[in-house]
Design an enzyme around this catalytic site. Sequence first.
Site, mmCIF file in Angstrom:
data_model
loop_
_atom_site.group_PDB
_atom_site.id
_atom_site.type_symbol
_atom_site.label_atom_id
_atom_site.label_comp_id
_atom_site.label_asym_id
_atom_site.label_seq_id
_atom_site.Cartn_x
_atom_site.Cartn_y
_atom_site.Cartn_z
ATOM 1 N N CYS A 1 31.872 -57.647 60.166
ATOM 2 C CA CYS A 1 33.486 -57.523 60.657
ATOM 3 C C CYS A 1 33.780 -56.229 60.781
ATOM 4 C CB CYS A 1 34.063 -58.727 59.964
ATOM 5 S SG CYS A 1 35.684 -59.089 60.619
ATOM 6 N N HIS B 1 31.082 -63.771 59.524
ATOM 7 C CA HIS B 1 30.954 -63.581 58.034
ATOM 8 C C HIS B 1 29.757 -64.334 57.510
ATOM 9 C CE1 HIS B 1 34.627 -61.161 57.371
ATOM 10 N NE2 HIS B 1 34.780 -61.477 58.572
ATOM 11 N N GLU C 1 28.682 -64.018 54.580
ATOM 12 C CA GLU C 1 28.919 -64.161 53.048
ATOM 13 C C GLU C 1 29.725 -65.356 52.913
ATOM 14 O OE1 GLU C 1 30.420 -62.241 55.005
ATOM 15 O OE2 GLU C 1 32.537 -61.858 54.704
#
Lengths: 77, 226
Positions: free
Chosen positions: B89, B197, B199
Amino acid sequence: MKVRIHVSLKNGVLDPQGRAIHHALDGMGFAGISDVRAGRLIELEVDHTVTDEALDAMCRNLLANMVIENYRIERVA
Amino acid sequence: MAFTAAVITFPGSNCDRDLAVAIEQVCGGTVHRVWHGDAALPAGLDFIALPGGFSYGDYLRSGAMAARSPVMRAVIDEAARGVAVLGVCNGFQVLTEAGLLPGALMRNAGIRFVCREVPLRVENNQSLFTARYGAGQRIVIPVAHHDGNFFADEETLDRIEGEGRVAFRYDEPVNGSQRGIAGVLNAGGNVLGMMPHPERMIEAAQGGSDGRALFESVLAGLNVAA
């Protein structure tokens, strides 16, 4: 001395912000606008030691993103 | 040697902890947290991760200021030595601004901030970051960005496509990105930038674990003990 750096999007790069502004102006009833492009104006207060080369380097290395933007340096008396 | 990673925190980063936790949980080893003002990185890094967020309030351009912060000199040097570098990002925006990846991330074509889960296709599953995915696998990973509209000129797009450097592609319209590009590799294949994302998708409690294989790929590809 004041220096104005005009940063604008390159031709061919889609400008979503300009398009939104255009749309808003149309909605407000302003007619006759064929296109809107949004840019950025950066004003620097500099002394006489700041060369054109230095200003150019500032633009290329930070103030403009050369992938998508053009810049124009204007020295204001 | 145990796996050693660093997560960089810029002023305005807000996914740095999530990224560090994901790396710790999937890769194990040691995850250093590094402040952007540090001129040096810890020795012996295998992996450097640049998190999402709004570094410097997105002033000037997203990622522009962060790309010129002291730590980035060291990140650029490490990348040149072949250390794996991931930018998620805002981290992707920083990597393009730093010149480590081609193109630029512009305002979303629809103007709006996009915050939702999106389907992606794994375009290249031969890379350091994607080897644990199947070729063309469809995965779901969340995005949350205002400036994720990937732009590069046609010649650059043709080149990165031809070199297999498009790692992920959106499987539906998201932000106006050229050719639906969601994640891009550098020429050496050791730097990846992506808007989604991973994660945020490493275990079922997060609603899915499609991001997990990315970190597993890095661990396996670097061939270091967890």
